[in-house]
Design a protein around this motif. Structure first.
Motif, PDB file in Angstrom:
ATOM      1  N   GLU A   1       0.985  -1.501  -0.025  1.00  0.00           N
ATOM      2  CA  GLU A   1       0.570   0.046   0.221  1.00  0.00           C
ATOM      3  C   GLU A   1       0.794   1.315  -0.085  1.00  0.00           C
ATOM      4  N   ASN A   2       0.637   2.436  -0.871  1.00  0.00           N
ATOM      5  CA  ASN A   2       1.749   3.181  -1.107  1.00  0.00           C
ATOM      6  C   ASN A   2       0.682   4.620  -1.455  1.00  0.00           C
ATOM      7  N   TYR A   3       1.160   5.743  -0.574  1.00  0.00           N
ATOM      8  CA  TYR A   3       0.320   6.934  -0.771  1.00  0.00           C
ATOM      9  C   TYR A   3       0.661   7.670  -2.619  1.00  0.00           C
ATOM     10  N   THR A   4      -0.261   8.156  -2.685  1.00  0.00           N
ATOM     11  CA  THR A   4      -0.794   8.543  -3.584  1.00  0.00           C
ATOM     12  C   THR A   4      -0.756  10.238  -4.078  1.00  0.00           C
ATOM     13  N   ASP A   5      -0.386  10.522  -2.525  1.00  0.00           N
ATOM     14  CA  ASP A   5       0.249  12.520  -2.798  1.00  0.00           C
ATOM     15  C   ASP A   5       0.826  12.384  -2.002  1.00  0.00           C
ATOM     16  N   SER A   6       1.462  13.434  -1.319  1.00  0.00           N
ATOM     17  CA  SER A   6       2.544  13.745  -0.405  1.00  0.00           C
ATOM     18  C   SER A   6       2.084  14.127   0.869  1.00  0.00           C
ATOM     19  N   GLN A   7       0.695  14.336   0.706  1.00  0.00           N
ATOM     20  CA  GLN A   7       0.173  15.248   2.649  1.00  0.00           C
ATOM     21  C   GLN A   7      -1.015  13.310   2.699  1.00  0.00           C
ATOM     22  N   LYS A   8      -0.368  12.778   2.020  1.00  0.00           N
ATOM     23  CA  LYS A   8      -0.426  11.270   2.108  1.00  0.00           C
ATOM     24  C   LYS A   8      -2.387  11.380   3.001  1.00  0.00           C
ATOM     25  N   THR A   9      -2.644  10.863   1.972  1.00  0.00           N
ATOM     26  CA  THR A   9      -4.117  11.636   2.029  1.00  0.00           C
ATOM     27  C   THR A   9      -4.753  10.028   1.751  1.00  0.00           C
ATOM     28  N   ASN A  10      -3.960   9.172   0.784  1.00  0.00           N
ATOM     29  CA  ASN A  10      -4.871   8.930  -0.123  1.00  0.00           C
ATOM     30  C   ASN A  10      -3.352   7.798  -0.558  1.00  0.00           C
ATOM     31  N   THR A  11      -4.344   6.458  -0.306  1.00  0.00           N
ATOM     32  CA  THR A  11      -2.946   5.464  -1.197  1.00  0.00           C
ATOM     33  C   THR A  11      -3.622   4.371  -2.047  1.00  0.00           C
ATOM     34  N   ILE A  12      -2.794   3.327  -2.500  1.00  0.00           N
ATOM     35  CA  ILE A  12      -3.092   2.056  -3.468  1.00  0.00           C
ATOM     36  C   ILE A  12      -2.439   1.483  -3.303  1.00  0.00           C
ATOM     37  N   TRP A  13      -3.042   0.467  -3.829  1.00  0.00           N
ATOM     38  CA  TRP A  13      -2.213  -1.192  -3.420  1.00  0.00           C
ATOM     39  C   TRP A  13      -1.579  -1.401  -4.699  1.00  0.00           C
TER      40      TRP A  13
END
Length: 345
Positions: free
Chosen positions: A174-186
């Motif tokens: 699971e990785n963050y999709t933005d620098s604010q770490k508000t969304n993740t993707i597998w």
């Protein structure tokens, strides 16, 4: 670093919490493909447990005193078990082995000798800090390692009357999709050969070997084999420095590790009938809620291909054919061979 090196110790693997699986949104190329109806038995579903009920007093397990019929073979970074027992006598103990280790199954096909677990989390990877040690039992569901694993096991009869058992691993992170770490993707992560080896070692013990025997077998020196891309009659092929039997095993394990579903196989003709989906992990995978409210159509249907292995004495060649058996030299076919070559090193 010390923690990473000890990940495969007995107290560093804990999938017990996977008994109640949670949904995991994964890229379409890693989701389980629908089953072909031509492989299903008409009527009720067939499982190893239901088959066992139909056995009239015949035990499917082998006495624990039998120790000399289980061994590990190795080629490069690939290992598999060779067991001197028929496949139908091994299905039930192998199936029980995964359940005892905390897994549930999403696929069980005794007629093809394939079982596949659901995505599960190794809870031993979660840091044991003061807060978790204090409140972990109450809030354990809120802790996550950010990784998921699934395992495919394939049982195949060998020419000597025994069975080859292959275990392949697939991983997600699971990785963050933005620098604010508000969304993740597998997203997919590389297969872990050491994790495959550890479960092979544990399966050896399940099948009658001692802990000392299993550890010695798993630590055996590697046998180096070389594979390379080449061209034959205008088609891209993969050359392997191995005879047919060894090439057959190694290619089958590599297919299990990657984005393929083996639908059928014909060892006599050197053919694996597979489904393949072009990887889409580099495009990113939307979150669960994005998928829930999105009306986007699913990706294209998977390709049906044939992977053929031809013996050249002490060496073998691997090529790709389309669904009707014609040579396939498309970019997809070349990517498949390159993926196999990378895994066979």
């Amino acid at each position: 670093m010390l923690s990473a090196c000890s990940v495969l110790e007995s107290d560093k693997i804990d999938y017990k919490s996977a008994v109640k699986p949670t949904a995991l949104e994964v890229p379409p190329d890693l989701t389980q493909l629908s089953r072909e109806t031509r492989y299903l038995v008409p009527g009720a579903s067939v499982t190893a447990s239901s088959q066992a009920l139909n056995q009239s007093g015949q035990a499917l397990t082998t006495a624990a005193a039998v120790l000399g019929d289980v061994r590990i073979e190795r080629a490069g970074n690939q290992r598999w078990l060779v067991v001197g027992r028929p496949a139908d006598a091994l299905w039930r103990p192998v199936n029980d082995f995964w359940k005892e280790n905390g897994f549930v199954f999403t696929l069980e096909q005794p007629n093809l000798g394939i079982m596949e677990t659901d995505w599960a989390e190794n809870r031993a990877k979660i840091p044991q800090d003061f807060i978790r040690n204090t409140l972990g039992k109450v809030l354990d569901a809120f802790y996550s390692s950010g990784e998921r694993d699934k395992f495919r096991t394939r049982l195949e009869r060998n020419p000597n009357g025994g069975t080859d058992i292959f275990i392949s691993h697939r991983g997600m992170v699971e990785n963050y999709t933005d620098s604010q770490k508000t969304n993740t993707i597998w997203q997919p992560r590389a297969a872990d050969p050491e994790l495959e080896t550890e479960f092979l070692r544990r399966l050896m013990v399940k099948l009658g070997a001692t802990q000392e025997q299993s550890k010695a077998a798993a630590a055996a020196a590697p046998v180096s084999k070389i594979s390379r891309m080449a061209t034959a009659n205008g088609q891209t092929v993969l050359e392997i420095d191995a005879d047919f039997d060894r090439a057959w095993r190694r290619v089958g394990l590599s297919l299990d590790r990657t984005n393929f579903t083996i639908e059928d196989r014909d060892r006599g003709k050197g053919l694996y009938f597979v489904r393949y989906v072009e990887p889409s992990a580099d495009k990113g995978e939307p979150s669960f809620f994005s998928k829930l409210f999105s009306s986007a159509k699913a990706d294209v249907a998977p390709l049906k291909l044939r992977i053929t292995i031809v013996s050249l004495g002490a060496a073998s060649t691997v090529s790709v054919q389309n669904s009707v058996g014609a040579p396939d030299n498309s970019p997809n076919a070349q990517r498949i061979l390159k993926a196999l070559a990378d895994d066979l090193q």
